[in-house]
Motif scaffolding. Structure first.
Motif, PDB file in Angstrom:
ATOM      1  N   GLU A 210      -5.807  -1.109 -27.493  1.00 56.99           N
ATOM      2  CA  GLU A 210      -5.925  -0.749 -26.116  1.00 56.99           C
ATOM      3  C   GLU A 210      -4.201  -0.408 -25.976  1.00 56.99           C
ATOM      4  OE1 GLU A 210      -7.162  -4.069 -24.140  1.00 56.99           O
ATOM      5  OE2 GLU A 210      -9.146  -3.858 -24.890  1.00 56.99           O
ATOM      6  N   MET A 211      -3.394  -0.851 -26.436  1.00 57.41           N
ATOM      7  CA  MET A 211      -1.892  -0.425 -26.163  1.00 57.41           C
ATOM      8  C   MET A 211      -1.683   1.024 -26.789  1.00 57.41           C
ATOM      9  SD  MET A 211      -0.064  -2.288 -24.460  1.00 57.41           S
ATOM     10  CE  MET A 211       1.582  -1.537 -24.802  1.00 57.41           C
ATOM     11  N   ASN A 212      -2.333   1.414 -27.970  1.00 54.84           N
ATOM     12  CA  ASN A 212      -2.339   2.578 -28.506  1.00 54.84           C
ATOM     13  C   ASN A 212      -3.007   3.758 -27.578  1.00 54.84           C
ATOM     14  OD1 ASN A 212      -0.481   2.247 -30.871  1.00 54.84           O
ATOM     15  ND2 ASN A 212      -2.433   1.407 -32.005  1.00 54.84           N
ATOM     16  N   ALA A 213      -4.056   3.342 -27.270  1.00 49.37           N
ATOM     17  CA  ALA A 213      -4.888   4.218 -26.075  1.00 49.37           C
ATOM     18  C   ALA A 213      -4.050   4.615 -25.117  1.00 49.37           C
ATOM     19  CB  ALA A 213      -6.035   3.347 -25.786  1.00 49.37           C
ATOM     20  N   TYR A 214      -3.368   3.549 -24.306  1.00 48.18           N
ATOM     21  CA  TYR A 214      -2.563   4.001 -23.325  1.00 48.18           C
ATOM     22  C   TYR A 214      -1.335   4.620 -23.503  1.00 48.18           C
ATOM     23  CZ  TYR A 214       1.128   2.814 -19.703  1.00 48.18           C
ATOM     24  OH  TYR A 214       1.907   3.124 -18.793  1.00 48.18           O
TER      25      TYR A 214
ATOM     26  N   SER B  50      -2.595   0.139 -35.535  1.00 50.15           N
ATOM     27  CA  SER B  50      -1.360  -0.136 -36.098  1.00 50.15           C
ATOM     28  C   SER B  50      -0.116   0.274 -35.183  1.00 50.15           C
ATOM     29  CB  SER B  50      -1.604   0.718 -37.323  1.00 50.15           C
ATOM     30  OG  SER B  50      -0.363   0.780 -37.950  1.00 50.15           O
ATOM     31  N   GLU B  51       0.905   0.010 -35.543  1.00 51.69           N
ATOM     32  CA  GLU B  51       2.171   0.453 -35.008  1.00 51.69           C
ATOM     33  C   GLU B  51       2.498   1.658 -35.140  1.00 51.69           C
ATOM     34  OE1 GLU B  51       5.229  -2.485 -35.745  1.00 51.69           O
ATOM     35  OE2 GLU B  51       4.242  -4.100 -34.411  1.00 51.69           O
ATOM     36  N   ASP B  52       2.085   2.235 -36.434  1.00 52.36           N
ATOM     37  CA  ASP B  52       2.169   3.392 -36.973  1.00 52.36           C
ATOM     38  C   ASP B  52       0.835   4.420 -36.704  1.00 52.36           C
ATOM     39  OD1 ASP B  52       4.621   2.794 -38.198  1.00 52.36           O
ATOM     40  OD2 ASP B  52       3.624   1.853 -39.757  1.00 52.36           O
TER      41      ASP B  52
END
Length: 389
Positions: free
Chosen positions: A185-189, A131-133
């Motif tokens: 994966e973006m949130n993990a980054y 999620s973006e949040d």
């Protein structure tokens, strides 16, 4: 029929949470339940589930966390019991209840889903990782654990726990693997970046605390010594300035008016030498004490990049009051930048002192040479005059 049952489930769960759910449940609450419901609906549509399967997924989504009103550990089993009660009152078939029970049970951590429906609800229950949040939702879970366990979890430790969770988590349904995995994966980054940033800040703070008083004393003493040396240099330059100004005044008022007399022509060269060297000494004294102000327009980016020092008026006098106040607040909040500014202050004060003392040394040399040459020229001129006579 199915829409009516889903409306009854919504009323049942909403009312249950309002009456019995602990206010400590910042994450496992009606908002999370609605998010899971929305996600299973979307995944079911993308996976082309039929109407009945979608109905069962929605029922499981409504009831999967209802057990939290009674227990923390093993809430899945308590949620199944809640679903059984609802099915009994609604008159739904036993076969549907068995599927819903399995769907609720599969949301338990560590359980691997097998059927497509199990994969969908498993993915929906942990969809916040894509999620973006994500960070906002994760913070709500941290608050829930904090109040329930009555223990504080530092931001860094919590981010590391999230990193471990994401590393071990996987999506199971085909659509989630294609569409949600990249977002996860973006949130993990971003998670790695936050961990690195906080770790560096914590290390810097630790170093500052370890040697803070000694560092502050060093800066205070060194800056005071620099200022005292600068004051001494200015005093010496002012003394030379005053002495040579007196010499020039005396020479102009007493010697120069007498040079038009033929008998005093022998005084021309000695007086000229004295005046020249006195003027040079005055010029050098003025140069050594003349202030130098920077013409650079300081920006916020320069302050953040440690490329300037706004603790010196010569750097900030062109800044607006708003930018200057922001810069001071930034230094207060960032000790590394503050100490870096003090270091710059020491360095450039040292450069100014080097220039002052170099010019001051040259001034004393010129003054000494001028006095000696003037004295010798007076003696030689007088000796030559006596010899001629």
């Amino acid at each position: 029929m199915k829409d009516t049952v889903l409306q009854q489930a919504e009323v049942f769960v909403t009312s249950l949470f309002e009456r019995q759910l602990s206010p400590k449940n910042h994450y496992h609450n009606i908002e999370h339940t609605r998010n899971v419901l929305e996600t299973v609906t979307r995944l079911a549509m993308m996976e082309k589930c039929d109407e009945h399967d979608t109905f069962l997924l929605k029922l499981a989504a409504w009831f999967h966390d209802t057990g939290y009103v009674n227990v923390e550990t093993g809430h899945e089993e308590a949620s199944v019991a809640m679903a059984q009660q609802f099915f009994k009152e609604s008159g739904l078939p036993e076969t549907d209840l068995l599927i819903v029970e399995q769907l609720i049970s599969v949301t338990k951590v560590g359980v691997v889903p097998k059927t497509l429906l199990e994969k969908i609800i498993k993915d929906a229950d942990c969809a916040h990782v894509a999620s973006e949040d994500f960070f906002e939702i994760s913070e709500r879970l941290r608050q829930e654990l904090k109040y329930k366990n009555e223990t504080n979890i530092s931001e860094l430790d919590w981010l590391k726990k999230n990193k471990e969770f994401i590393a071990n988590h996987k999506f199971y349904s085909p659509y989630a693997q294609v569409k949600l995995q990249p977002k996860k994966e973006m949130n993990a980054y971003e998670l790695d970046r936050k961990i690195e940033k906080i770790s560096k800040k914590k290390t810097k703070k630790s170093k500052t605390k370890k040697m803070g008083r000694g560092v502050e004393t060093m800066y205070r003493v060194t800056l005071r010594n620099h200022m005292e040396l600068s004051g001494i240099a200015d005093s010496k330059a002012n003394i030379l300035l005053s002495v040579n100004a007196i010499i020039i005044s005396v020479a102009l008022s007493n010697l120069v008016p007498k040079l038009d007399n033929a008998s005093n022509l022998f005084l021309v060269y000695p007086t000229l030498i004295l005046l020249i060297f006195s003027v040079l000494a005055i010029v050098l004294s003025v140069l050594s004490t003349r202030p130098n102000v920077s013409n650079v327009n300081v920006t916020r980016d320069m302050i953040k990049a440690n490329k300037t020092n706004i603790l010196f008026f010569g750097n900030f006098y062109k800044m607006s009051l708003e930018d200057f106040e922001w810069g001071v607040d930034y230094l207060i909040e960032n000790e590394e930048t503050l100490y870096n500014s003090l270091t710059k202050d020491l360095y450039f004060l040292g450069l100014v002192l080097e220039r002052k003392y170099r010019l001051l040394r040259l001034t004393y040399t010129v003054f000494m040479v001028g006095i000696v040459l003037s004295a010798l020229s007076f003696i030689l001129s007088y000796h030559f005059l006596v010899t001629v006579k």
